[in-house]
Design an enzyme around this catalytic site. Structure first.
Site, short mmCIF file in Angstrom:
data_model
loop_
_atom_site.label_atom_id
_atom_site.label_comp_id
_atom_site.label_asym_id
_atom_site.label_seq_id
_atom_site.Cartn_x
_atom_site.Cartn_y
_atom_site.Cartn_z
N HIS A 106 -4.51 -1.80 -5.96
CA HIS A 106 -3.74 -0.62 -6.35
C HIS A 106 -4.74 0.48 -6.67
CE1 HIS A 106 0.00 -3.08 -7.76
NE2 HIS A 106 -0.18 -3.09 -6.47
N ASP A 138 0.82 -1.23 0.00
CA ASP A 138 0.00 0.00 0.00
C ASP A 138 0.84 1.27 0.00
OD1 ASP A 138 -2.29 -1.62 0.28
OD2 ASP A 138 -1.95 -1.72 2.43
P1 GDP Z 1 -0.47 0.31 -3.76
O1 GDP Z 1 -1.14 -1.00 -3.51
O2 GDP Z 1 0.96 0.31 -3.40
O3 GDP Z 1 -0.74 0.82 -5.14
O4 GDP Z 1 -1.14 1.36 -2.78
P2 GDP Z 1 -2.69 1.60 -2.47
O5 GDP Z 1 -3.40 1.97 -3.69
O6 GDP Z 1 -3.24 0.47 -1.69
O7 GDP Z 1 -2.59 2.81 -1.44
C1 GDP Z 1 -2.06 4.02 -1.76
C2 GDP Z 1 -3.13 5.09 -1.51
O8 GDP Z 1 -2.54 6.34 -1.40
C3 GDP Z 1 -4.14 5.20 -2.62
O9 GDP Z 1 -5.38 5.56 -2.09
C4 GDP Z 1 -3.59 6.36 -3.46
O10 GDP Z 1 -4.58 7.06 -4.20
C5 GDP Z 1 -3.02 7.22 -2.41
N1 GDP Z 1 -1.85 8.00 -2.80
C6 GDP Z 1 -0.77 7.62 -3.52
N2 GDP Z 1 0.15 8.59 -3.54
C7 GDP Z 1 -0.35 9.62 -2.80
C8 GDP Z 1 0.15 10.90 -2.40
O11 GDP Z 1 1.26 11.29 -2.73
N3 GDP Z 1 -0.65 11.66 -1.60
C9 GDP Z 1 -1.88 11.26 -1.18
N4 GDP Z 1 -2.58 12.06 -0.40
N5 GDP Z 1 -2.38 10.06 -1.54
C10 GDP Z 1 -1.61 9.24 -2.32
#
Ligand code: GDP
Length: 424
Positions: A41, A13
């Site tokens: 994701h 995440d």
């Molecule tokens: P992944 O599985 O590694 O792709 O991560 P997830 O999607 O589970 O969680 C990452 C969360 O953080 C998602 O809701 C993204 O939209 C959000 N996100 C990613 N980068 C940023 C950022 O720089 N700032 C903010 N506020 N949210 C982010």
């Protein structure tokens, strides 16, 4: 031609999906190489907000071919539903831009059921599975007791194989767990309802990748979860059941000899963790609730509140080394903007001694965080698009993390949208 892997450095995440979505435009092919539909994701782009579970995050980019490699737990039911859902929102998905490896093994209906049965048996010692069948799937894959996607193309062979598997699996389901078991009718229905729908996408993707590579096409390898969930290098047994590390990307994608030029390790500006197991920096109470709210830390697949805490330098350094990261993307820096002081776990204390080393899993629960902090910036940074626009305190924090983890931070993400990024 340049190949790149985007991998998680911590517990998952970290924001890998948003990084793949951003970097895809520089690549021709995106391959998912491990894991299944057990995590999500999150991606926000021109089509809206999506939580992808199995589809590669490059599916939104025109002209890019997306592949689910042989290392993936190919779940026909989840995949069919996800294709329909994403397609219904205007995204083009066809065998031209989505290909499934004929060597990927299929996650069978009983894998999901077994996952739930085993977690229930473990009761308060459960591993925190999302109950999507991933552990039973990989156990069967390594026992050579599941079906390859390519077998869908040979129905007579498939039927005979399924009859053998069914007989064997019913022994476990009925005699170990007292479950009902499955019949060939159940499996025929599963084939009809889900497998037939994904069949047109199945092909020899290894051959496709070999040709693409020879033509100089650039390939992006997409991981699920993070280094601390890797089956061999993570916090056993609170890992996933596959190898999340970049070194596995060539094996799990179908191009075992490929050289990866760039490994982007994704790190969150604080820590979050879903499920069970030791989490050294964990915060509780009001402090945790504030960070969870600010970062919207609720699981993309399950909606479960994520466990949160400050950045963990010890775990992150270990993750960077394990992934062989050549550059780091630090995400969600904007989430820390509300803090007066930015807390940092700089070392662990283990058996009365301070250490920089990430401990062996069995003694990890004994580790205590050694904390330090840096001044906060206390202003909205989500509109910053260049390094110099960031306040000094934010730059100092990024540079501190960079120094401590021993890897260049090449990207700083200040929002979930594709363009909310600072290149360094
Ligand atoms: P992944 O599985 O590694 O792709 O991560 P997830 O999607 O589970 O969680 C990452 C969360 O953080 C998602 O809701 C993204 O939209 C959000 N996100 C990613 N980068 C940023 C950022 O720089 N700032 C903010 N506020 N949210 C982010």
């Amino acid at each position: 031609m340049s190949n790149c892997a985007i991998v998680g450095i911590n517990w998952g995440d970290e924001g890998k999906g948003r990084m793949v979505d951003l970097i895809t435009r520089d690549h021709d092919v995106v391959v998912r190489y491990q894991g299944g539909g057990n995590a999500g994701h999150t991606i926000i782009n021109g089509y809206g907000k999506f939580a992808l579970h199995l589809l590669p995050s490059g599916i939104f980019t025109d002209g890019v071919v997306n592949i689910l490699g042989n290392g993936v737990a190919l779940d026909p039911e989840n995949l069919e539903k996800e294709i329909e859902e994403v397609r219904s929102r205007g995204v083009k998905i066809s065998p031209e831009n989505l290909m499934l490896s004929d060597r990927a093994s299929l996650l069978m209906p009983w894998h999901r059921e077994l996952d739930g049965l085993e977690e229930a048996r473990l009761a308060d010692k459960k591993y925190g599975s999302t109950r999507q069948g991933i552990a039973p799937f990989y156990a069967d894959k390594y026992s050579k007791k599941t079906v390859l996607a390519g077998e869908l193309l040979y129905p007579e062979h498939l039927k005979a194989h399924l009859e053998d598997l069914l007989e064997w699996k019913n022994l476990t389901l009925r005699n170990v767990y007292g479950a009902k078991g499955y019949t060939m009718d159940d499996l025929n229905e599963w084939i009809e309802k889900y497998c037939e729908k994904i069949k047109p996408y199945v092909r020899d993707t290894g051959e496709f990748l070999k040709k693409a590579s020879a033509e100089g096409k650039s390939i992006l390898f997409e991981a699920q979860l993070g280094a601390l969930r890797d089956l061999d290098y993570g916090i056993v047994p609170y890992t996933t059941s596959s190898n999340t590390i970049a070194a596995f990307a060539p094996v799990g994608s179908g191009l075992p000899g490929v050289k990866i030029d760039k490994i982007v390790g994704v790190v969150k500006a604080y820590s979050s963790c879903v499920g069970e197991g030791p989490f050294t920096c964990e915060w509780f109470g009001e402090e945790a609730e504030k960070l969870r709210e600010a970062g919207e830390e609720y699981g993309a697949k399950t909606g479960r509140p994520r466990r949160v805490g400050p950045i963990d330098i010890v775990a992150t350094r270990y993750g960077v080394e394990t992934q062989g990261a050549t550059t780091v993307a630090l995400t969600k820096l904007d989430v820390l903007s509300y803090m007066d002081e930015i807390p940092i776990c700089s070392q662990y204390e283990l058996f009365g001694k301070k250490t920089d080393r990430f401990p062996f899993p069995a003694v990890l629960p004994e580790a205590k965080p050694v904390m330090t902090s840096m001044p906060g910036w206390k202003c909205d940074i989500s509109g910053c698009r260049s390094w110099n626009e960031l306040p000094k305190e934010a730059k100092d924090y990024v540079e501190y993390v960079e120094r401590e983890i021993g890897c260049h931070i090449g990207y700083v993400s200040v929002g979930p949208e594709r363009e909310s990024i600072i290149f360094r």
